[in-house]
Design an enzyme around this catalytic site. Structure first.
Site, PDB file in Angstrom:
ATOM      1  N   SER A  68      -2.599   0.008  -2.259  1.00 45.69           N
ATOM      2  CA  SER A  68      -2.636   1.411  -1.878  1.00 45.69           C
ATOM      3  C   SER A  68      -1.836   2.239  -2.889  1.00 45.69           C
ATOM      4  CB  SER A  68      -2.117   1.575  -0.449  1.00 45.69           C
ATOM      5  OG  SER A  68      -2.456   2.836   0.078  1.00 45.69           O
TER       6      SER A  68
ATOM      7  N   GLU B  92     -10.975   0.165  -4.608  1.00 38.09           N
ATOM      8  CA  GLU B  92     -11.181   0.413  -3.178  1.00 38.09           C
ATOM      9  C   GLU B  92     -10.474   1.709  -2.849  1.00 38.09           C
ATOM     10  OE1 GLU B  92      -8.652   0.038  -0.480  1.00 38.09           O
ATOM     11  OE2 GLU B  92      -7.121   0.104  -2.035  1.00 38.09           O
TER      12      GLU B  92
ATOM     13  N   HIS C 145      -8.142  -1.753   2.138  1.00 41.10           N
ATOM     14  CA  HIS C 145      -7.697  -1.234   3.433  1.00 41.10           C
ATOM     15  C   HIS C 145      -8.588  -1.658   4.602  1.00 41.10           C
ATOM     16  CE1 HIS C 145      -5.591   1.505   0.642  1.00 41.10           C
ATOM     17  NE2 HIS C 145      -4.773   1.791   1.646  1.00 41.10           N
TER      18      HIS C 145
END
Length: 310
Positions: A118, A215, A280
């Site tokens: 992230s 992602e 995620h």
């Protein structure tokens, strides 16, 4: 300039000390403790950095002041008793504190394992460029996926302790989106962070020669369109060897996301594999960054030439 393989840290062994830091957002104490219990169950000795549970006095989206988050990371990295540094959670905040790190001191501390995803994508890029080090795009200690999903836990555990056992990455959902087979060095992470890094001292000049693993979460298709278009128009994707796609949680109906990804990436003329199981989503498989590998759209796999850790 084509990406070259980076230096691989040593694998972990029972009894190793690992430090948990919070470079980004605030960390829920109960989730952190549950994650520490998992690490202890692997016979690791986790230590929590002093400011992990802090919250910034004015900016509640940050886990403490920039200088405190940076100090925690640097002190953990430079501690010779620590074999790995694991991030507690993502959110936002890395870009605010990267310039506060003493990269010369961290380089002198030598290679060790670093894990996160992230917002931690910004540190993966910085560690690659400033330290020349392989890092692990993997689950964070206080993340719900790590606490609840056994596949996520096992992927990280195996990578840390038995990296030769996880040389081929993929899952049942993976499939080729654009055909082909390509070799290159892995890089990537959260695609919005990669775009946000452009123009900073920590961004690589290009993904040329790389197998780009991307992602994201909470980015609607039009915003993903903007992000990917920025990477395309900047020339950052010129010469990329192949692209592996992870999860796109809360980014809208997946068919819409797939259509957008194919529209923006299909014209590059390189293999693209979707739903590789990192990011995620419900599972977050660990992906080493900086390792030579082969992406095969026919078998829908990413196969590492060498184990992630030595």
């Amino acid at each position: 300039m084509t990406l070259m393989p980076l230096t691989r840290p040593a694998r972990l062994r029972a009894g190793d000390r690992v430090a948990v830091v919070a470079p980004s957002g605030p960390v829920p104490a109960e989730r952190l403790e549950a994650g520490l219990d998992i690490l202890r169950g692997w016979d690791l000795d986790p230590v929590v950095a002093p400011h992990v549970l802090d919250v910034h006095p004015r900016l509640g989206h940050l886990a403490g002041r920039d200088e405190d988050r940076a100090r925690d990371l640097q002190d953990a990295w430079c501690d010779p008793a620590v074999s790995a540094v694991l991030c507690a959670r993502g959110g936002y905040g890395v870009q605010r504190m990267a310039d506060l790190l003493d990269w010369t001191a961290m380089r002198a501390a030598g290679p060790k394992v670093f894990v996160g995803y992230s917002d931690i994508t910004a540190l993966h890029e910085a560690f690659a460029r400033r330290l020349g080090l392989v890092t692990l795009h993997g689950p964070m200690t206080a993340a719900m996926t790590f606490l609840k999903d056994t596949a996520t836990q096992e992927s990280l555990r195996a990578t840390l302790f038995e990296p030769e056992s996880v040389r081929t990455l993929g899952q049942d959902t993976a499939r080729g989106l654009v055909p082909g087979r390509a070799a290159g060095v892995t890089l990537g992470g959260c695609v919005s962070l990669l775009a946000a890094e452009l123009g900073t001292p920590y961004a690589r000049p290009s993904a040329a020669g790389g197998l780009l693993m991307i992602e994201d979460v909470g980015e609607e298709p039009y915003r993903l369109d903007r992000i990917l278009t920025q990477l395309l128009c900047s020339g950052w994707l010129d010469g990329v060897a192949g692209i592996g796609l992870g999860s796109w949680a809360e980014c809208g109906p997946y068919e819409d996301v797939r259509t957008l990804l194919l529209d923006r990436l299909g014209g590059l003329g390189v293999p693209v594999v979707e739903e590789l199981g990192f990011g995620h989503g419900e599972s977050n498989l660990t992906v080493p960054l900086g390792v030579p590998a082969v992406l095969d759209a026919e078998s829908a796999t990413l196969t590492l030439d060498v184990p992630a850790l030595v």
